[in-house]
Scaffold this motif. Sequence first.
Motif, mmCIF file in Angstrom:
data_model
loop_
_atom_site.group_PDB
_atom_site.id
_atom_site.type_symbol
_atom_site.label_atom_id
_atom_site.label_comp_id
_atom_site.label_asym_id
_atom_site.label_seq_id
_atom_site.Cartn_x
_atom_site.Cartn_y
_atom_site.Cartn_z
ATOM 1 N N VAL A 30 0.812 -1.217 0.000
ATOM 2 C CA VAL A 30 0.000 0.000 0.000
ATOM 3 C C VAL A 30 0.845 1.267 0.000
ATOM 4 O O VAL A 30 0.312 2.365 -0.074
ATOM 5 N N GLU A 31 2.138 1.129 0.099
ATOM 6 C CA GLU A 31 3.045 2.262 0.146
ATOM 7 C C GLU A 31 3.015 3.001 -1.187
ATOM 8 O O GLU A 31 2.833 2.394 -2.236
ATOM 9 N N GLY A 32 3.183 4.303 -1.178
ATOM 10 C CA GLY A 32 3.019 5.199 -2.309
ATOM 11 C C GLY A 32 3.595 4.750 -3.635
ATOM 12 O O GLY A 32 2.870 4.511 -4.596
ATOM 13 N N ARG A 33 4.896 4.587 -3.729
ATOM 14 C CA ARG A 33 5.499 4.321 -5.033
ATOM 15 C C ARG A 33 5.330 2.886 -5.501
ATOM 16 O O ARG A 33 5.516 2.590 -6.672
ATOM 17 N N ALA A 34 4.952 1.969 -4.605
ATOM 18 C CA ALA A 34 4.793 0.571 -4.989
ATOM 19 C C ALA A 34 3.329 0.137 -5.016
ATOM 20 O O ALA A 34 3.038 -1.021 -5.269
ATOM 21 N N ALA A 35 2.402 1.069 -4.785
ATOM 22 C CA ALA A 35 0.988 0.712 -4.666
ATOM 23 C C ALA A 35 0.421 0.125 -5.959
ATOM 24 O O ALA A 35 -0.485 -0.699 -5.912
ATOM 25 N N ASN A 36 0.946 0.515 -7.097
ATOM 26 C CA ASN A 36 0.397 0.047 -8.373
ATOM 27 C C ASN A 36 1.230 -1.035 -9.042
ATOM 28 O O ASN A 36 1.006 -1.360 -10.202
ATOM 29 N N LEU A 37 2.174 -1.603 -8.325
ATOM 30 C CA LEU A 37 3.042 -2.627 -8.895
ATOM 31 C C LEU A 37 2.502 -4.024 -8.603
ATOM 32 O O LEU A 37 1.700 -4.224 -7.693
ATOM 33 N N ASP A 38 2.981 -5.000 -9.380
ATOM 34 C CA ASP A 38 2.608 -6.392 -9.098
ATOM 35 C C ASP A 38 3.450 -6.900 -7.925
ATOM 36 O O ASP A 38 4.410 -6.268 -7.511
ATOM 37 N N VAL A 39 3.083 -8.054 -7.406
ATOM 38 C CA VAL A 39 3.701 -8.580 -6.183
ATOM 39 C C VAL A 39 5.204 -8.781 -6.338
ATOM 40 O O VAL A 39 5.985 -8.447 -5.440
ATOM 41 N N VAL A 40 5.633 -9.311 -7.465
ATOM 42 C CA VAL A 40 7.063 -9.554 -7.675
ATOM 43 C C VAL A 40 7.828 -8.238 -7.712
ATOM 44 O O VAL A 40 8.894 -8.104 -7.100
ATOM 45 N N SER A 41 7.296 -7.251 -8.396
ATOM 46 C CA SER A 41 7.974 -5.950 -8.503
ATOM 47 C C SER A 41 8.032 -5.229 -7.163
ATOM 48 O O SER A 41 9.007 -4.540 -6.869
ATOM 49 N N ILE A 42 6.980 -5.381 -6.369
ATOM 50 C CA ILE A 42 6.970 -4.724 -5.055
ATOM 51 C C ILE A 42 8.125 -5.231 -4.201
ATOM 52 O O ILE A 42 8.894 -4.459 -3.634
ATOM 53 N N TYR A 43 8.248 -6.554 -4.123
ATOM 54 C CA TYR A 43 9.253 -7.127 -3.236
ATOM 55 C C TYR A 43 10.642 -7.204 -3.866
ATOM 56 O O TYR A 43 11.583 -7.646 -3.222
ATOM 57 N N ALA A 44 10.788 -6.755 -5.095
ATOM 58 C CA ALA A 44 12.097 -6.668 -5.733
ATOM 59 C C ALA A 44 12.649 -5.242 -5.662
ATOM 60 O O ALA A 44 13.761 -4.987 -6.112
ATOM 61 N N ASP A 45 11.892 -4.325 -5.101
ATOM 62 C CA ASP A 45 12.329 -2.940 -4.950
ATOM 63 C C ASP A 45 13.547 -2.898 -4.024
ATOM 64 O O ASP A 45 13.523 -3.472 -2.930
#
Length: 150
Positions: A30-45
């Motif tokens: 739910v964090e701002g810059r990762a809110a619209n990413l898929d699950v893999v992209s979120i946790y690869a940040d």
Amino acid sequence: MKKNSIVFLQAVIALIGILAIAMLIWFPTVEGRAANLDVVSIYADPFILYAYVVSIAFFIGLYKTFQLLGFVGRNEIYSPKAVKTLKGIRYCAMFLIGSIVIAGVFIKIAHDKRDDPAGFLAMCILATFMLTAISVIAARLEKTLQKNAG
């Protein structure tokens, strides 16, 4: 200390650990810059991965605190194991201080000019002060226990 107090404090430590794990899993989605990413992209940040790696020291510190409360409950507070546990708590706090300062400096330097990093930096400052207090208290208690143990 009474046995009930020790068990209560250990339960609080365990609850803090469970809540921290839940926040580590939920917040990036739910964090701002990762809110619209898929699950893999979120946790690869990279910043989220950095937070996960640094959180290991937090959980080690929680475990050491839980362990120290066990020593208190068994009246082994003056044992060399208790002193070693306090040293571990102090090292975890110092590692977290350095990691938070690095994250704060990175965000200050590399943030998007449209973003305002003031909230994040304020949290970094607050966490640094709290961890400094924990580190100083652990160091003083460690010295006191070493002096009284032998």
